[in-house]
Design a protein around this motif. Structure first.
Motif, short mmCIF file in Angstrom:
data_model
loop_
_atom_site.label_atom_id
_atom_site.label_comp_id
_atom_site.label_asym_id
_atom_site.label_seq_id
_atom_site.Cartn_x
_atom_site.Cartn_y
_atom_site.Cartn_z
N GLU A 1 -4.54 -1.59 1.74
CA GLU A 1 -3.38 -2.44 2.00
C GLU A 1 -3.07 -3.25 0.75
OE1 GLU A 1 -4.18 -4.81 5.42
OE2 GLU A 1 -4.09 -3.12 6.82
N SER A 2 -1.83 -3.16 0.26
CA SER A 2 -1.45 -3.85 -0.96
C SER A 2 -0.36 -4.88 -0.69
CB SER A 2 -0.96 -2.85 -2.01
OG SER A 2 -2.04 -2.06 -2.47
N HIS A 3 -0.36 -5.93 -1.52
CA HIS A 3 0.55 -7.06 -1.32
C HIS A 3 1.09 -7.54 -2.67
CE1 HIS A 3 -1.26 -7.39 2.73
NE2 HIS A 3 -2.38 -7.08 2.09
N LYS B 1 3.57 1.01 -4.62
CA LYS B 1 3.05 1.60 -5.86
C LYS B 1 1.62 1.13 -6.13
CE LYS B 1 7.40 2.45 -8.27
NZ LYS B 1 8.20 2.19 -9.50
N ARG B 2 1.32 -0.14 -5.81
CA ARG B 2 -0.04 -0.63 -5.99
C ARG B 2 -1.02 0.09 -5.06
NH1 ARG B 2 1.50 -7.13 -6.63
NH2 ARG B 2 2.11 -6.94 -8.84
N ALA B 3 -0.59 0.29 -3.83
CA ALA B 3 -1.44 1.01 -2.88
C ALA B 3 -1.64 2.45 -3.34
CB ALA B 3 -0.82 0.97 -1.49
N GLN B 4 -0.56 3.07 -3.83
CA GLN B 4 -0.64 4.46 -4.28
C GLN B 4 -1.55 4.61 -5.50
OE1 GLN B 4 2.96 6.26 -5.91
NE2 GLN B 4 2.56 8.07 -4.68
N SER B 5 -1.47 3.69 -6.44
CA SER B 5 -2.33 3.78 -7.63
C SER B 5 -3.80 3.61 -7.26
CB SER B 5 -1.92 2.74 -8.68
OG SER B 5 -2.12 1.42 -8.20
N GLU C 1 -4.98 5.70 5.35
CA GLU C 1 -3.62 5.37 4.92
C GLU C 1 -3.67 4.43 3.73
OE1 GLU C 1 -1.52 3.21 7.92
OE2 GLU C 1 -3.24 1.97 8.44
N TYR C 2 -2.58 4.41 3.00
CA TYR C 2 -2.39 3.39 1.97
C TYR C 2 -0.97 2.87 2.11
CZ TYR C 2 -0.51 7.41 -0.67
OH TYR C 2 0.18 8.53 -1.07
N VAL C 3 -0.87 1.56 2.37
CA VAL C 3 0.43 0.97 2.71
C VAL C 3 0.69 -0.27 1.86
CG1 VAL C 3 0.45 1.81 5.08
CG2 VAL C 3 -0.64 -0.37 4.58
N GLY C 4 1.95 -0.57 1.69
CA GLY C 4 2.36 -1.78 0.97
C GLY C 4 3.10 -2.71 1.91
N TYR C 5 2.69 -3.95 1.96
CA TYR C 5 3.31 -4.94 2.84
C TYR C 5 4.24 -5.88 2.09
CZ TYR C 5 0.17 -3.43 6.55
OH TYR C 5 -0.47 -2.69 7.50
N GLY C 6 4.49 -5.63 0.80
CA GLY C 6 5.37 -6.51 0.05
C GLY C 6 4.85 -7.93 0.04
N LYS C 7 5.76 -8.85 0.36
CA LYS C 7 5.37 -10.26 0.37
C LYS C 7 5.27 -10.82 1.79
CE LYS C 7 10.16 -11.82 -0.47
NZ LYS C 7 11.02 -12.65 -1.34
N ARG C 8 5.10 -9.92 2.78
CA ARG C 8 5.10 -10.36 4.18
C ARG C 8 3.79 -10.96 4.65
NH1 ARG C 8 8.25 -5.73 4.32
NH2 ARG C 8 6.51 -4.36 4.83
N LYS C 9 2.67 -10.71 3.94
CA LYS C 9 1.37 -11.22 4.38
C LYS C 9 0.68 -11.98 3.25
CE LYS C 9 0.47 -7.65 7.87
NZ LYS C 9 -0.51 -6.65 8.38
N ARG D 1 -2.50 -8.66 -4.53
CA ARG D 1 -3.82 -8.10 -4.27
C ARG D 1 -3.72 -6.76 -3.54
NH1 ARG D 1 -2.05 -11.06 -0.18
NH2 ARG D 1 -2.80 -10.67 1.93
N THR D 2 -4.79 -6.00 -3.65
CA THR D 2 -5.00 -4.81 -2.83
C THR D 2 -6.33 -4.97 -2.13
OG1 THR D 2 -3.66 -3.25 -4.09
CG2 THR D 2 -5.50 -2.34 -2.88
N GLU D 3 -6.31 -4.80 -0.81
CA GLU D 3 -7.52 -4.93 -0.01
C GLU D 3 -7.96 -3.55 0.48
OE1 GLU D 3 -6.26 -7.56 3.03
OE2 GLU D 3 -6.37 -9.36 1.78
N VAL D 4 -9.23 -3.24 0.29
CA VAL D 4 -9.82 -2.00 0.79
C VAL D 4 -10.59 -2.36 2.06
CG1 VAL D 4 -11.38 -0.09 0.29
CG2 VAL D 4 -9.98 -1.08 -1.54
N ILE D 5 -10.16 -1.80 3.18
CA ILE D 5 -10.68 -2.20 4.49
C ILE D 5 -11.44 -1.04 5.12
CG2 ILE D 5 -10.03 -3.01 6.79
CD1 ILE D 5 -7.48 -4.15 5.45
#
Length: 642
Positions: free
Chosen positions: A565-567, A583-587, A604-612, A633-637
């Protein structure tokens, strides 16, 4: 001395006479420009330039003439000369940028938009910042529309193709066979008339005999048109005139009006102007929805969002009409929206130079929600759109074929009509079931392409079903999993499938397995990956953190499954930040795969923009730079531990 005085006076006389003549030429050019006779005005400004009289001014006006005539190739040549002039008005930097976009020079165009912004010009920051990504996406999206040659185009303008039960109507400035020729001062072309090619016609030549019968065509512009389903009523655009004299408003503009005609004994008669027309603004480009309960049109009436907007009026059962309603800011912009069309499924198509596009006018579709409320717009992409004007989009009832018009290079001349056919969307329809055949709710599905790259993630609904759109002529792998069930994987191909096929149906059966003991806690430390401002690349520091996770996944916990999950931080538009976070999640995903992590272990790898955000930043609460960094940040969960 006397002779020298005579020579001096004579020289002054010649100079004054020349200046007087040149001033007269400039006045003539300005009068032509102000009366919208751009073709003749352009020729007159060229004369001033050749005489080296007030050259800077004449060059600016000549560039404007070509812009109004929708000729960015010539406009860019002269705008290039204006932007280096001393004390040039700042809007000319914008005009030059637009003309460069009209010839497909996107990088140069963005540079001049930036110059315009630096000089104090107002610009749509979100649109400008997203432009490079948009252009890249448009030209790399899989083609779904394919063009076909239309044989009745000429060197003149043709557009507004409209198929009504096999009869093909269109609007054209061709004037072959006409004894007395009238021309528009705007572009020096003849005035528009409406033509029809009858169903089953074998007549190869479309000439004056092909004009529709009756009173619709006049000495000024007529068309485009739309016709009711019963074929008895036509709505069409026409110049506002009276007794063959063009009427102008207080600004000396000849406006358009929408008229209504009735079919009587195979001829269109009883021409009536609609009540919502005005002497002070234009209404045109009429289009009926499929059941004939609404008439859509283009207008620059007061109260709009800028330029021309798209409106509609409800049509009552008795044929009377309600008040015009603006379609609102999701469709309409500060620039120009025009040429509405509504297909059989009630989808609105229109042209705009205000939404993010490839150049001048592009064709867009309005996206609606379950309540049929317009929520966004989408650019139809290439080859429907180009860097030039693309407009008057129409689809037949089959939804797969139709027409549009464009003045792009490669045509016969001016505006040309292009036919198209569209490949139907293809989707996977799947039922996720257990060993008894009962649906499994909430199973997670992952779609991968042939190279193992993640395409999409989804979950089965209450009936155990899910659907997902895919491209044709591709190979895919779909993986389904749910806690306490075995994982199922299937290869799917969309190659060699009939063009009319719209879905591939598959069943995915999962078997239950005994629960494995999962420790209450696993001493697995997952570091957070942080990115630099406006960056998505994996730097050395991030690589070290990711390598630690890879080592743990390979050597210590070979069965764990993760998601990414990327932000972003709070600065910038929501749309741009969504793209950046993806793009951060994809990289991050690509890095894991490059280090040997199987794609099946990343759900999955997803981007939440500035929502979280970890730290909320808004108008009342400013974030420090350190807090912005923590938000980027990118969080690996870990989603499954075995």
């Amino acid at each position: 001395m006397k002779l020298r005085s005579i020579i001096l006076v004579f020289g002054l006389f010649i100079t004054n006479t020349t200046l007087f003549a040149q001033n007269t030429v400039q006045k003539k050019a300005d009068n032509l420009f102000n009366s919208f006779s751009f073709y003749k005005a352009a020729e007159t400004y060229k004369t001033l330039i050749s005489q080296d009289f007030n050259t800077d001014y004449a060059t600016r006006k000549l560039a404007d003439c070509y812009a109004f005539m929708r000729n960015p190739d010539s406009a860019s040549v002269y705008y290039k000369k204006t932007v280096v002039q001393n004390n040039v008005p700042v809007e000319y930097l914008y005009h030059y940028a637009q003309s460069l976009r009209g010839i497909g020079e996107y990088e140069a165009s963005r540079m001049w938009f930036e110059n315009y912004k630096k000089k104090g010009g107002l610009i749509d920051v979100q649109r400008f910042s997203n432009d490079a990504q948009f252009i890249n996406a448009i030209y790399h999206t899989k083609q779904r529309y394919f063009l076909k040659e239309v044989l009745f185009n000429t060197e003149f303008s043709e557009f507004g193709a409209y198929n009504h039960y096999g009869d093909l109507y269109f609007t054209s400035t061709r004037d072959a066979g006409v004894a007395k020729k009238f021309k528009s001062g705007w572009d020096n072309q003849p005035f528009l008339d409406v033509y029809v090619i009858k169903k089953g016609s074998t007549h190869a030549i479309v000439d004056t005999k092909s004009k529709i019968k009756g009173k619709v065509n006049s000495v000024y512009h007529d068309g485009p048109i739309t016709i009711t389903k019963d074929g008895k009523t036509m709505y069409f655009s026409r110049n506002n005139f009276n007794k063959n004299t063009l009427k102008r408003d207080q600004h000396n503009i000849g406006n358009l009006k929408i008229y209504k005609a009735s079919l009587i004994k195979d001829k269109w008669r009883k021409i009536k102007a609609l009540r919502f027309n005005s002497e002070d603004y234009s209404t045109g480009h009429p289009a009926l929805n499929h059941d004939g309960t609404k008439l859509y049109f283009t207008s620059d009436m007061p109260g709009g969002f800028g330029g021309t907007d798209i409106y509609y009026v409800p049509i009552r059962p008795d044929g009377t009409m309600g008040k015009p309603k603006n379609l609102g800011p999701i469709v309409n912009t500060k620039k120009n929206e025009s040429f509405p069309f509504i297909n059989k499924e009630n989808v609105l198509f229109f042209s705009s130079d205000g939404h993010l596009g490839l150049g001048l006018l592009d064709v867009f579709a309005a996206v609606t929600d379950v309540d049929n409320t317009i929520v966004s717009t989408v650019n139809l992409g290439v080859p429907i759109n180009s860097s030039k004007d693309d407009f008057s989009f129409f689809t037949n009832d089959d939804g797969a074929t139709g027409y549009f018009a464009s003045n792009r290079k490669g045509g016969v001349g001016s505006d040309d009509i292009y036919a198209f056919h569209r490949t139907a969307l293809l989707k996977i329809e799947s039922n996720v079931i257990d060993a008894k055949g009962d649906p499994i709710v909430g199973a997670t599905g992952v779609l991968l392409n042939a190279e193992g790259h993640h395409i999409a993630s989804l979950q089965s609904d209450k009936q155990g079903k899910f659907e997902i759109d895919i491209d044709r002529d591709e190979d895919y792998v779909i993986q389904i999993r749910k806690e306490n069930y075995t994982k199922e994987s299937k290869q799917i191909t969309s190659k060699h499938i009939e063009p009319t096929t719209t879905s591939i149906k598959i069943d995915m059966a999962l078997s239950t397995h005994p629960k494995k003991h999962v420790p209450d806690a696993i001493p697995l430390e997952i570091p957070v990956i942080q990115f630099e401002y406006n960056k998505f690349n994996i730097n050395k520091n991030n690589a070290l953190k990711l390598d630690r996770i890879v080592d743990l996944m390979i050597h210590n916990y070979p069965n764990i499954i993760i998601k990414i999950e990327s932000h972003t931080d709070s600065r910038g538009s929501a749309k741009y930040n969504d793209i950046l976070s993806k793009k951060r999640a994809q990289s991050t995903y690509k890095y894991f795969v490059s280090k040997g992590i199987n794609t099946s272990r990343i759900t999955e790898y997803v981007g939440y923009g500035k929502r979280k955000p970890l730290h909320v930043c808004n108008v009342t609460t400013n974030c420090t730079e350190a807090q912005h960094q923590l938000n980027r940040r990118t969080e690996v969960i870990v989603v499954n531990k075995q």
